[in-house]
Design a protein around this motif. Structure first.
Motif, short mmCIF file in Angstrom:
data_model
loop_
_atom_site.label_atom_id
_atom_site.label_comp_id
_atom_site.label_asym_id
_atom_site.label_seq_id
_atom_site.Cartn_x
_atom_site.Cartn_y
_atom_site.Cartn_z
N LEU A 12 0.83 -1.21 0.00
CA LEU A 12 0.00 0.00 0.00
C LEU A 12 0.87 1.26 0.00
N SER A 13 1.98 1.22 0.72
CA SER A 13 2.88 2.37 0.77
C SER A 13 3.46 2.67 -0.61
N VAL A 14 3.87 1.61 -1.33
CA VAL A 14 4.45 1.79 -2.66
C VAL A 14 3.40 2.32 -3.65
N LEU A 15 2.19 1.79 -3.57
CA LEU A 15 1.13 2.24 -4.49
C LEU A 15 0.77 3.70 -4.24
N LEU A 16 0.61 4.05 -2.97
CA LEU A 16 0.16 5.39 -2.62
C LEU A 16 1.29 6.41 -2.62
N GLY A 17 2.46 5.99 -2.16
CA GLY A 17 3.57 6.94 -2.04
C GLY A 17 4.36 7.14 -3.32
N CYS A 18 4.33 6.13 -4.21
CA CYS A 18 5.11 6.22 -5.45
C CYS A 18 4.24 6.25 -6.71
N GLY A 19 2.94 6.04 -6.53
CA GLY A 19 2.03 6.12 -7.67
C GLY A 19 2.24 5.02 -8.69
N LEU A 20 2.58 3.82 -8.24
CA LEU A 20 2.86 2.73 -9.17
C LEU A 20 1.57 2.02 -9.60
N ARG A 21 1.63 1.44 -10.78
CA ARG A 21 0.58 0.53 -11.22
C ARG A 21 0.78 -0.82 -10.53
N ARG A 22 -0.28 -1.64 -10.52
CA ARG A 22 -0.17 -2.96 -9.87
C ARG A 22 0.95 -3.80 -10.47
N ALA A 23 0.97 -3.85 -11.81
CA ALA A 23 1.98 -4.67 -12.49
C ALA A 23 3.39 -4.18 -12.20
N GLU A 24 3.55 -2.87 -12.02
CA GLU A 24 4.86 -2.32 -11.72
C GLU A 24 5.29 -2.68 -10.31
N ASP A 69 10.78 8.64 2.33
CA ASP A 69 11.44 7.92 3.43
C ASP A 69 10.50 6.90 4.08
N TRP A 70 9.22 7.28 4.26
CA TRP A 70 8.29 6.38 4.94
C TRP A 70 7.98 5.15 4.08
N VAL A 71 8.03 5.32 2.76
CA VAL A 71 7.83 4.17 1.87
C VAL A 71 9.05 3.26 1.94
N SER A 72 10.23 3.86 1.87
CA SER A 72 11.47 3.09 1.94
C SER A 72 11.55 2.29 3.23
N LYS A 73 11.11 2.91 4.35
CA LYS A 73 11.16 2.22 5.64
C LYS A 73 10.19 1.05 5.68
N SER A 74 8.99 1.22 5.12
CA SER A 74 8.01 0.13 5.13
C SER A 74 8.50 -1.04 4.29
N GLU A 101 21.42 10.42 -5.99
CA GLU A 101 21.41 11.79 -5.47
C GLU A 101 20.97 11.82 -4.00
N GLU A 102 21.49 10.85 -3.23
CA GLU A 102 21.22 10.73 -1.80
C GLU A 102 19.73 10.51 -1.51
N HIS A 103 19.06 9.86 -2.43
CA HIS A 103 17.63 9.58 -2.27
C HIS A 103 17.35 8.17 -2.77
N TRP A 104 16.60 7.38 -1.98
CA TRP A 104 16.24 6.04 -2.41
C TRP A 104 15.24 6.11 -3.55
N VAL A 105 15.49 5.30 -4.58
CA VAL A 105 14.63 5.29 -5.76
C VAL A 105 14.40 3.85 -6.22
N ILE A 106 13.38 3.69 -7.04
CA ILE A 106 13.19 2.45 -7.80
C ILE A 106 13.76 2.74 -9.18
N ALA A 107 14.94 2.23 -9.44
CA ALA A 107 15.69 2.63 -10.64
C ALA A 107 15.26 1.83 -11.87
N ASP A 108 15.19 2.53 -12.99
CA ASP A 108 14.94 1.92 -14.30
C ASP A 108 13.73 1.00 -14.30
#
Length: 321
Positions: free
Chosen positions: A152-164, A199-204, A177-184
Protein backbone atom coordinates in the motif's frame (compact mmCIF):
# COMPACT_ATOMS: atom_id res chain seq x y z
CA UNK A 1 -2.65 -18.51 -65.65
CA UNK A 2 -0.64 -15.50 -64.54
CA UNK A 3 -3.79 -13.41 -64.55
CA UNK A 4 -5.62 -15.75 -62.17
CA UNK A 5 -2.55 -15.91 -59.92
CA UNK A 6 -2.51 -12.12 -59.59
CA UNK A 7 -6.20 -12.13 -58.84
CA UNK A 8 -5.69 -14.65 -56.05
CA UNK A 9 -3.13 -12.39 -54.37
CA UNK A 10 -5.27 -9.24 -54.58
CA UNK A 11 -6.38 -7.78 -51.23
CA UNK A 12 -9.84 -8.89 -50.17
CA UNK A 13 -12.90 -6.94 -49.16
CA UNK A 14 -14.44 -9.72 -47.08
CA UNK A 15 -12.14 -11.29 -44.47
CA UNK A 16 -12.71 -14.84 -43.32
CA UNK A 17 -11.96 -16.22 -39.87
CA UNK A 18 -8.40 -17.40 -40.74
CA UNK A 19 -7.61 -13.93 -42.12
CA UNK A 20 -9.00 -12.24 -39.02
CA UNK A 21 -7.15 -14.60 -36.68
CA UNK A 22 -3.90 -14.01 -38.58
CA UNK A 23 -4.36 -10.25 -38.28
CA UNK A 24 -5.31 -10.55 -34.60
CA UNK A 25 -2.09 -12.40 -33.81
CA UNK A 26 -0.13 -9.67 -35.62
CA UNK A 27 -1.89 -7.02 -33.50
CA UNK A 28 -1.15 -8.81 -30.23
CA UNK A 29 2.50 -9.33 -31.17
CA UNK A 30 2.85 -5.59 -31.81
CA UNK A 31 1.71 -4.67 -28.29
CA UNK A 32 4.44 -4.64 -25.63
CA UNK A 33 2.18 -4.42 -22.57
CA UNK A 34 0.44 -7.57 -21.32
CA UNK A 35 -2.59 -5.59 -20.17
CA UNK A 36 -3.00 -4.08 -23.63
CA UNK A 37 -2.74 -7.52 -25.20
CA UNK A 38 -5.53 -8.84 -23.00
CA UNK A 39 -7.74 -5.82 -23.65
CA UNK A 40 -7.21 -5.86 -27.43
CA UNK A 41 -7.64 -9.62 -27.70
CA UNK A 42 -11.02 -9.41 -25.96
CA UNK A 43 -12.10 -6.46 -28.14
CA UNK A 44 -11.06 -8.19 -31.37
CA UNK A 45 -12.71 -11.48 -30.41
CA UNK A 46 -15.95 -9.60 -29.69
CA UNK A 47 -15.78 -7.90 -33.09
CA UNK A 48 -14.99 -11.14 -34.93
CA UNK A 49 -17.98 -12.81 -33.27
CA UNK A 50 -20.26 -9.96 -34.39
CA UNK A 51 -18.68 -9.70 -37.85
CA UNK A 52 -19.02 -13.41 -38.60
CA UNK A 53 -22.65 -13.43 -37.43
CA UNK A 54 -23.54 -10.97 -40.19
CA UNK A 55 -24.06 -12.18 -43.80
CA UNK A 56 -20.80 -11.72 -45.74
CA UNK A 57 -20.04 -8.13 -44.80
CA UNK A 58 -17.14 -6.33 -46.37
CA UNK A 59 -14.59 -5.15 -43.81
CA UNK A 60 -14.88 -1.43 -44.45
CA UNK A 61 -15.75 1.90 -42.84
CA UNK A 62 -19.51 1.37 -43.12
CA UNK A 63 -19.33 -1.94 -41.29
CA UNK A 64 -17.23 -0.48 -38.48
CA UNK A 65 -19.71 2.39 -38.15
CA UNK A 66 -22.48 -0.19 -37.81
CA UNK A 67 -20.46 -1.94 -35.13
CA UNK A 68 -19.98 1.33 -33.26
CA UNK A 69 -23.74 1.84 -33.31
CA UNK A 70 -24.15 -1.74 -32.04
CA UNK A 71 -21.81 -0.97 -29.12
CA UNK A 72 -23.61 2.29 -28.33
CA UNK A 73 -26.92 0.42 -28.20
CA UNK A 74 -25.44 -1.75 -25.45
CA UNK A 75 -25.00 1.43 -23.35
CA UNK A 76 -21.27 0.88 -22.97
CA UNK A 77 -19.14 3.72 -21.65
CA UNK A 78 -17.52 5.92 -24.33
CA UNK A 79 -14.07 4.93 -23.08
CA UNK A 80 -14.94 1.23 -23.51
CA UNK A 81 -16.29 1.82 -27.02
CA UNK A 82 -13.19 3.77 -27.99
CA UNK A 83 -10.89 0.96 -26.82
CA UNK A 84 -12.90 -1.50 -28.94
CA UNK A 85 -12.66 0.80 -31.97
CA UNK A 86 -8.92 1.31 -31.46
CA UNK A 87 -8.46 -2.47 -31.54
CA UNK A 88 -10.46 -2.71 -34.78
CA UNK A 89 -8.42 0.06 -36.41
CA UNK A 90 -5.26 -1.82 -35.43
CA UNK A 91 -6.77 -5.01 -36.84
CA UNK A 92 -7.46 -3.30 -40.18
CA UNK A 93 -3.96 -1.86 -40.28
CA UNK A 94 -2.34 -5.26 -39.70
CA UNK A 95 -4.66 -6.89 -42.27
CA UNK A 96 -3.65 -4.27 -44.81
CA UNK A 97 0.02 -4.59 -43.94
CA UNK A 98 -0.23 -8.36 -44.50
CA UNK A 99 -1.84 -7.88 -47.90
CA UNK A 100 -5.20 -9.25 -46.75
CA UNK A 101 -7.10 -5.95 -46.95
CA UNK A 102 -6.80 -3.12 -49.43
CA UNK A 103 -5.09 0.03 -48.09
CA UNK A 104 -8.11 2.11 -49.14
CA UNK A 105 -10.46 0.10 -46.93
CA UNK A 106 -8.01 0.20 -44.01
CA UNK A 107 -7.71 3.98 -44.39
CA UNK A 108 -11.49 4.30 -44.33
CA UNK A 109 -11.70 2.28 -41.12
CA UNK A 110 -9.00 4.46 -39.56
CA UNK A 111 -11.24 7.50 -40.14
CA UNK A 112 -14.05 6.12 -37.97
CA UNK A 113 -14.38 8.49 -35.04
CA UNK A 114 -14.74 7.31 -31.48
CA UNK A 115 -17.70 7.84 -29.20
CA UNK A 116 -17.98 11.27 -27.63
CA UNK A 117 -17.63 11.60 -23.90
CA UNK A 118 -20.16 14.08 -22.53
CA UNK A 119 -19.11 15.73 -19.29
CA UNK A 120 -16.37 14.70 -16.88
CA UNK A 121 -16.58 11.63 -14.68
CA UNK A 122 -15.77 12.24 -11.02
CA UNK A 123 -12.84 10.05 -10.07
CA UNK A 124 -12.09 8.43 -6.73
CA UNK A 125 -9.34 10.16 -4.78
CA UNK A 126 -8.38 10.00 -1.13
CA UNK A 127 -7.50 12.98 0.99
CA UNK A 128 -4.18 13.04 2.83
CA UNK A 129 -5.93 12.05 6.08
CA UNK A 130 -7.78 9.20 4.37
CA UNK A 131 -4.57 7.98 2.77
CA UNK A 132 -2.81 8.00 6.14
CA UNK A 133 -5.71 6.10 7.71
CA UNK A 134 -5.57 3.48 4.96
CA UNK A 135 -1.83 2.99 5.43
CA UNK A 136 -1.90 2.94 9.22
CA UNK A 137 -4.88 0.57 9.28
CA UNK A 138 -2.89 -2.06 7.39
CA UNK A 139 0.08 -2.07 9.74
CA UNK A 140 0.63 -5.08 11.97
CA UNK A 141 3.56 -7.10 13.28
CA UNK A 142 2.72 -10.21 11.24
CA UNK A 143 4.58 -10.97 8.01
CA UNK A 144 1.40 -10.53 6.01
CA UNK A 145 0.72 -7.22 7.71
CA UNK A 146 4.23 -5.93 6.98
CA UNK A 147 3.96 -7.03 3.35
CA UNK A 148 0.52 -5.48 2.80
CA UNK A 149 1.66 -2.27 4.50
CA UNK A 150 4.65 -2.10 2.14
CA UNK A 151 2.47 -2.76 -0.92
CA UNK A 152 0.00 0.00 0.00
CA UNK A 153 2.88 2.37 0.77
CA UNK A 154 4.45 1.79 -2.66
CA UNK A 155 1.13 2.24 -4.49
CA UNK A 156 0.16 5.39 -2.62
CA UNK A 157 3.57 6.94 -2.04
CA UNK A 158 5.11 6.22 -5.45
CA UNK A 159 2.03 6.12 -7.67
CA UNK A 160 2.86 2.73 -9.17
CA UNK A 161 0.58 0.53 -11.22
CA UNK A 162 -0.17 -2.96 -9.87
CA UNK A 163 1.98 -4.67 -12.49
CA UNK A 164 4.86 -2.32 -11.72
CA UNK A 165 4.67 -2.97 -7.99
CA UNK A 166 4.82 -6.76 -8.30
CA UNK A 167 7.80 -6.50 -10.68
CA UNK A 168 10.08 -4.57 -8.28
CA UNK A 169 13.30 -6.46 -7.49
CA UNK A 170 15.83 -5.89 -4.75
CA UNK A 171 18.40 -4.68 -7.28
CA UNK A 172 15.96 -1.95 -8.36
CA UNK A 173 16.23 -0.22 -4.97
CA UNK A 174 19.16 2.16 -5.31
CA UNK A 175 20.52 5.40 -3.91
CA UNK A 176 20.51 8.23 -6.44
CA UNK A 177 21.41 11.79 -5.47
CA UNK A 178 21.22 10.73 -1.80
CA UNK A 179 17.63 9.58 -2.27
CA UNK A 180 16.24 6.04 -2.41
CA UNK A 181 14.63 5.29 -5.76
CA UNK A 182 13.19 2.45 -7.80
CA UNK A 183 15.69 2.63 -10.64
CA UNK A 184 14.94 1.92 -14.30
CA UNK A 185 11.39 0.76 -13.71
CA UNK A 186 9.83 -0.67 -16.88
CA UNK A 187 6.26 0.60 -17.06
CA UNK A 188 3.37 0.57 -19.49
CA UNK A 189 4.45 0.49 -23.12
CA UNK A 190 7.92 -0.54 -21.88
CA UNK A 191 8.70 3.07 -20.99
CA UNK A 192 11.56 3.27 -18.49
CA UNK A 193 11.57 5.72 -15.59
CA UNK A 194 13.14 6.15 -12.16
CA UNK A 195 10.70 6.58 -9.26
CA UNK A 196 11.75 8.37 -6.04
CA UNK A 197 10.72 6.69 -2.79
CA UNK A 198 9.69 8.84 0.20
CA UNK A 199 11.44 7.92 3.43
CA UNK A 200 8.29 6.38 4.94
CA UNK A 201 7.83 4.17 1.87
CA UNK A 202 11.47 3.09 1.94
CA UNK A 203 11.16 2.22 5.64
CA UNK A 204 8.01 0.13 5.13
CA UNK A 205 9.69 -1.82 2.32
CA UNK A 206 12.82 -2.31 4.44
CA UNK A 207 10.73 -3.55 7.40
CA UNK A 208 9.05 -6.11 5.16
CA UNK A 209 12.15 -7.40 3.37
CA UNK A 210 14.11 -7.64 6.63
CA UNK A 211 11.35 -9.55 8.40
CA UNK A 212 10.85 -11.83 5.38
CA UNK A 213 14.57 -12.40 4.88
CA UNK A 214 14.46 -11.27 1.25
CA UNK A 215 17.83 -10.20 -0.14
CA UNK A 216 17.40 -10.88 -3.86
CA UNK A 217 14.73 -11.37 -6.49
CA UNK A 218 11.25 -9.89 -6.33
CA UNK A 219 10.46 -7.84 -3.26
CA UNK A 220 6.87 -8.94 -2.77
CA UNK A 221 6.22 -12.65 -2.17
CA UNK A 222 3.32 -14.90 -1.28
CA UNK A 223 2.63 -15.95 2.29
CA UNK A 224 1.20 -19.40 2.98
CA UNK A 225 -1.32 -20.41 5.61
CA UNK A 226 1.44 -21.01 8.13
CA UNK A 227 2.52 -17.39 7.77
CA UNK A 228 5.73 -18.21 5.92
CA UNK A 229 7.12 -16.65 2.75
CA UNK A 230 7.15 -18.84 -0.35
CA UNK A 231 7.34 -18.57 -4.12
CA UNK A 232 9.21 -16.13 -6.38
CA UNK A 233 6.62 -13.36 -6.33
CA UNK A 234 2.95 -12.33 -6.36
CA UNK A 235 0.45 -11.47 -9.09
CA UNK A 236 -1.36 -8.23 -9.86
CA UNK A 237 -4.55 -9.92 -8.64
CA UNK A 238 -2.94 -10.35 -5.22
CA UNK A 239 -2.36 -6.59 -5.05
CA UNK A 240 -6.02 -6.06 -5.89
CA UNK A 241 -7.06 -8.21 -2.92
CA UNK A 242 -4.65 -6.35 -0.60
CA UNK A 243 -6.17 -2.99 -1.55
CA UNK A 244 -9.74 -4.27 -1.31
CA UNK A 245 -9.11 -5.75 2.14
CA UNK A 246 -7.54 -2.49 3.37
CA UNK A 247 -10.41 -0.47 1.91
CA UNK A 248 -12.94 -2.68 3.67
CA UNK A 249 -11.15 -2.29 7.00
CA UNK A 250 -11.03 1.48 6.56
CA UNK A 251 -14.61 1.82 5.37
CA UNK A 252 -13.68 3.12 1.91
CA UNK A 253 -16.15 2.11 -0.77
CA UNK A 254 -15.29 1.44 -4.42
CA UNK A 255 -11.55 1.88 -3.85
CA UNK A 256 -9.35 0.27 -6.51
CA UNK A 257 -5.54 0.06 -6.70
CA UNK A 258 -5.45 2.64 -9.49
CA UNK A 259 -7.24 5.10 -7.20
CA UNK A 260 -4.11 5.13 -5.03
CA UNK A 261 -2.10 6.14 -8.11
CA UNK A 262 -4.55 8.97 -8.78
CA UNK A 263 -4.38 9.99 -5.13
CA UNK A 264 -0.58 10.16 -5.28
CA UNK A 265 -0.79 12.48 -8.29
CA UNK A 266 -3.34 14.79 -6.69
CA UNK A 267 -1.55 15.00 -3.33
CA UNK A 268 1.70 15.81 -5.15
CA UNK A 269 -0.09 18.61 -6.98
CA UNK A 270 -1.74 19.97 -3.82
CA UNK A 271 1.67 19.98 -2.12
CA UNK A 272 2.99 22.28 -4.85
CA UNK A 273 4.59 19.67 -7.09
CA UNK A 274 5.32 20.74 -10.65
CA UNK A 275 3.13 19.16 -13.31
CA UNK A 276 6.17 18.06 -15.29
CA UNK A 277 7.68 16.30 -12.27
CA UNK A 278 4.39 14.51 -11.57
CA UNK A 279 4.41 13.38 -15.20
CA UNK A 280 7.91 11.94 -14.71
CA UNK A 281 6.80 10.23 -11.49
CA UNK A 282 3.80 8.51 -13.10
CA UNK A 283 5.54 7.76 -16.39
CA UNK A 284 2.97 9.40 -18.64
CA UNK A 285 3.92 10.16 -22.23
CA UNK A 286 1.28 12.89 -22.49
CA UNK A 287 0.95 15.76 -20.04
CA UNK A 288 -2.81 15.70 -20.72
CA UNK A 289 -3.00 12.23 -19.17
CA UNK A 290 -1.30 13.55 -16.04
CA UNK A 291 -3.81 16.39 -15.85
CA UNK A 292 -6.65 13.88 -15.89
CA UNK A 293 -5.08 12.09 -12.92
CA UNK A 294 -5.16 15.31 -10.94
CA UNK A 295 -8.93 15.35 -11.25
CA UNK A 296 -11.41 17.87 -12.51
CA UNK A 297 -11.36 21.37 -11.03
CA UNK A 298 -14.92 21.07 -9.78
CA UNK A 299 -14.93 21.55 -6.00
CA UNK A 300 -17.48 19.30 -4.32
CA UNK A 301 -16.61 19.88 -0.68
CA UNK A 302 -17.09 23.65 -1.06
CA UNK A 303 -19.57 23.61 -3.92
CA UNK A 304 -20.48 26.89 -5.62
CA UNK A 305 -24.17 26.33 -4.96
CA UNK A 306 -23.83 25.76 -1.20
CA UNK A 307 -24.22 29.45 -0.39
CA UNK A 308 -27.06 30.68 -2.57
CA UNK A 309 -28.80 32.51 0.25
CA UNK A 310 -31.95 30.42 -0.24
CA UNK A 311 -32.20 28.89 3.23
CA UNK A 312 -35.97 29.39 3.52
CA UNK A 313 -37.00 27.18 0.61
CA UNK A 314 -39.42 24.94 2.58
CA UNK A 315 -41.32 28.03 3.89
CA UNK A 316 -41.32 29.60 0.43
CA UNK A 317 -42.66 26.41 -1.11
CA UNK A 318 -45.47 26.14 1.46
CA UNK A 319 -46.54 29.78 1.02
CA UNK A 320 -46.71 29.30 -2.73
CA UNK A 321 -49.03 26.33 -2.24
Amino acid sequence: MSKSRKKGHAPRKVLRIPDLEHSKIAVLNSLPAKASQISYEYAIDEFISWYCSEPRLAFNRTVVLRYRFFLEQKNLAPSTINVRLAAIRRLAYEASDSGLLSPELAAGIARVKGAKRLGIRVGNWLTADQGSALIQGSRSETLRGKRDHAILSVLLGCGLRRAEAVAIRMTDLQLREEHWVIADLIGKGRHIRTVPMPDWVSKSVDDWTTAAGISEGNIFRRINRDGKVWGPGITSKSVWHVVKAAAKRGGFQHLAPHDLRRTCARLCHLAGGELEQIQFLLGHVSIQTTEKYLGCKQKLRHAVNDNLGLKGLPEVASSMN
